[in-house]
Design an enzyme around this catalytic site. Sequence first.
Site, PDB file in Angstrom:
ATOM      1  N   GLU A 105     -19.699  16.349   6.029  1.00  0.00           N
ATOM      2  CA  GLU A 105     -19.835  16.477   4.568  1.00  0.00           C
ATOM      3  C   GLU A 105     -18.417  16.465   4.020  1.00  0.00           C
ATOM      4  OE1 GLU A 105     -22.533  16.354   3.026  1.00  0.00           O
ATOM      5  OE2 GLU A 105     -24.113  17.102   4.346  1.00  0.00           O
ATOM      6  N   CYS A 155     -16.942  19.661  -4.060  1.00  0.00           N
ATOM      7  CA  CYS A 155     -17.075  18.261  -3.610  1.00  0.00           C
ATOM      8  C   CYS A 155     -17.972  17.483  -4.566  1.00  0.00           C
ATOM      9  CB  CYS A 155     -17.629  18.214  -2.197  1.00  0.00           C
ATOM     10  SG  CYS A 155     -19.162  19.137  -2.001  1.00  0.00           S
TER      11      CYS A 155
HETATM   12  P1  NAP Z   1      -9.806  20.579   4.901  1.00  0.00           P
HETATM   13  O1  NAP Z   1      -8.339  20.740   4.854  1.00  0.00           O
HETATM   14  O2  NAP Z   1     -10.363  19.375   5.533  1.00  0.00           O
HETATM   15  O3  NAP Z   1     -10.360  21.908   5.632  1.00  0.00           O
HETATM   16  C1  NAP Z   1     -11.727  22.063   5.934  1.00  0.00           C
HETATM   17  C2  NAP Z   1     -11.856  22.701   7.318  1.00  0.00           C
HETATM   18  O4  NAP Z   1     -11.406  21.768   8.302  1.00  0.00           O
HETATM   19  C3  NAP Z   1     -10.990  23.944   7.503  1.00  0.00           C
HETATM   20  O5  NAP Z   1     -11.672  24.840   8.337  1.00  0.00           O
HETATM   21  C4  NAP Z   1      -9.744  23.390   8.173  1.00  0.00           C
HETATM   22  O6  NAP Z   1      -9.043  24.354   8.915  1.00  0.00           O
HETATM   23  C5  NAP Z   1     -10.355  22.345   9.073  1.00  0.00           C
HETATM   24  N1  NAP Z   1      -9.459  21.258   9.444  1.00  0.00           N
HETATM   25  C6  NAP Z   1      -8.501  20.665   8.693  1.00  0.00           C
HETATM   26  N2  NAP Z   1      -7.929  19.659   9.375  1.00  0.00           N
HETATM   27  C7  NAP Z   1      -8.529  19.599  10.577  1.00  0.00           C
HETATM   28  C8  NAP Z   1      -8.375  18.781  11.727  1.00  0.00           C
HETATM   29  N3  NAP Z   1      -7.492  17.789  11.763  1.00  0.00           N
HETATM   30  N4  NAP Z   1      -9.162  19.002  12.789  1.00  0.00           N
HETATM   31  C9  NAP Z   1     -10.065  19.997  12.767  1.00  0.00           C
HETATM   32  N5  NAP Z   1     -10.273  20.808  11.715  1.00  0.00           N
HETATM   33  C10 NAP Z   1      -9.518  20.606  10.623  1.00  0.00           C
HETATM   34  O7  NAP Z   1     -10.495  20.657   3.505  1.00  0.00           O
HETATM   35  P2  NAP Z   1      -9.965  21.362   2.194  1.00  0.00           P
HETATM   36  O8  NAP Z   1      -8.938  20.503   1.613  1.00  0.00           O
HETATM   37  O9  NAP Z   1      -9.647  22.781   2.448  1.00  0.00           O
HETATM   38  O10 NAP Z   1     -11.326  21.299   1.359  1.00  0.00           O
HETATM   39  C11 NAP Z   1     -11.510  20.427   0.347  1.00  0.00           C
HETATM   40  C12 NAP Z   1     -12.214  19.164   0.774  1.00  0.00           C
HETATM   41  O11 NAP Z   1     -13.510  19.464   1.281  1.00  0.00           O
HETATM   42  C13 NAP Z   1     -12.440  18.260  -0.416  1.00  0.00           C
HETATM   43  O12 NAP Z   1     -12.209  16.933  -0.060  1.00  0.00           O
HETATM   44  C14 NAP Z   1     -13.909  18.496  -0.723  1.00  0.00           C
HETATM   45  O13 NAP Z   1     -14.484  17.463  -1.480  1.00  0.00           O
HETATM   46  C15 NAP Z   1     -14.473  18.653   0.633  1.00  0.00           C
HETATM   47  N6  NAP Z   1     -15.781  19.318   0.598  1.00  0.00           N
HETATM   48  C16 NAP Z   1     -16.897  18.594   0.869  1.00  0.00           C
HETATM   49  C17 NAP Z   1     -18.145  19.186   0.783  1.00  0.00           C
HETATM   50  C18 NAP Z   1     -19.422  18.413   1.063  1.00  0.00           C
HETATM   51  O14 NAP Z   1     -20.458  19.046   1.211  1.00  0.00           O
HETATM   52  N7  NAP Z   1     -19.401  17.096   1.122  1.00  0.00           N
HETATM   53  C19 NAP Z   1     -18.238  20.523   0.419  1.00  0.00           C
HETATM   54  C20 NAP Z   1     -17.077  21.220   0.150  1.00  0.00           C
HETATM   55  C21 NAP Z   1     -15.854  20.606   0.240  1.00  0.00           C
HETATM   56  P3  NAP Z   1      -7.718  25.059   8.329  1.00  0.00           P
HETATM   57  O15 NAP Z   1      -8.112  25.792   7.114  1.00  0.00           O
HETATM   58  O16 NAP Z   1      -7.283  25.945   9.425  1.00  0.00           O
HETATM   59  O17 NAP Z   1      -6.753  23.946   8.046  1.00  0.00           O
END
Ligand code: NAP
Length: 473
Positions: free
Chosen positions: A231, A265
Amino acid sequence: MAIATINPATGETLKTYEPLSDEALEEKIARAATAFEAYRRTTVEQRAGWLRAAADVLDADVGTVAELMTTEMGKTLAASKAEIGKCAKALRYYAEHGPRFLERRPADAEAVGATQAFVEYQPIGVVLAVMPWNFPLWQALRFAGPALMAGNVGLLKHASNVPQTALYLEELVRKAGFPDDVFQTLLIGSATVERVLRDDRVAAATLTGSAPAGASVASVAGDALKKTVLELGGSDPFIVMPSADLEKAAEVAVTARCQNNGQSCIAAKRFFVHADVAEEFTRLFADQLAAQKVGDPMADDTKIGPLATEAGREDVERYVDDAVRKGATVVTGGRRVDGPGWFYEPTLLTGITPEMDVYSEEVFGPVAALFTVGGLDEALEIANSHPYALGANLWSEDEDERRRFISDVHAGMAFINGMVTSYPELPFGGIKQSGYGRELTDLGMHEFMNAKTVWVGPSSSGQRGGDPATASE
Ligand code: NAP
């Protein structure tokens, strides 16, 4: 990123955590695998009972947990309370409907020469959930509710800035009376995710977060041949046609863009407004955006709290500055709020062109990009040129426009005369770079289940093998 609670309203670091040691992580994975062997044999009635108990725990804990969520990631206290209520509702939904979703699906036994044929849904084991901070309870529980109902076991790697909410989630499952170790929180950084995912005792992963994180997890999972659900990001279009109720559309547009301090999102991020009504809609939208009270997320009258991280606010500033430098007009907002905390004004930009990053990326903050279009075709053409395709909104009373929107918009979810929202009763998910798979409903539950085909031949004559010449897989 350090695993820490930093209050986004003040910038103050309140609590830091050491990541799990290798030994502690190994023990948690081993415990999860052991727990699965017993948990998968529990009855659906037992699991439904534990889910209901978890919903009751949430109801009882709402005050303290809401404050915790707001302190960790800055959403308004009212939004935290609403999120907790939504979680309780989803857990009760799965307690009520889960047993039906798990029933055997009958197949046409006669057609396949069997006395009985059916599909048996079975849990697949330990599932790793990598979750974001923006809906810190909901994102985790919309995975955990159906997974636990299905008989799976969860390991949660939550975002590093919400460790206390992450630990509360483990406590919630324990307080609800679930068997030990069926849902554990791993305080680990993102670099450790690969190790967990490659472990043979972990069957699958779900990730909610950014597209780069999704790609990283999916490539490891692909290499290890494990199922994933992703997601990811969204930049949902919000299309307003001349037949729309403009006042209502503008009011909903503000909520759709500013919900969760602009960090959702499925927030509407790009607004496509027909030229005939663009001036009036822009005025209504801008006036209401400007009237949103930005401030202390604990205060009752606050509509928009801070952005969750300092880096997040810098990203938002960069998008706005880039657009303005390339010719966009700031109708309202456009600046950070002076003082402590990571606040940013609700902002409306017009005059968006393809050279600007806001055109083709995702702004995770209260910034709306408004396009004036000549008609639905133009709106759809620009909307569909974006790499993300999560949700989409149309405001129109015209049946033909509604049909074309449903048929042609690139999205996993299409909402008409309302804003994209998640409900346990509706599948949730996107296409293109917004990810794949679905959460919620029976579809979400079945993502992490083995749909086992069962064929039973007549007992007197053994298996009727059919014609070997035409036999196939
Ligand atoms: P993010 O940086 O991707 O973090 C999300 C999760 O992934 C965190 O637990 C993060 O850990 C982990 N993570 C990050 N990089 C990783 C990697 N290379 N390998 C494994 N795990 C990894 O996301 P964000 O920027 O905090 O959140 C915002 C994004 O999420 C936006 O793009 C939003 O649209 C999307 N989102 C989508 C949905 C949906 O249902 N489609 C819902 C909510 C949010 P750490 O915190 O330790 O880095």
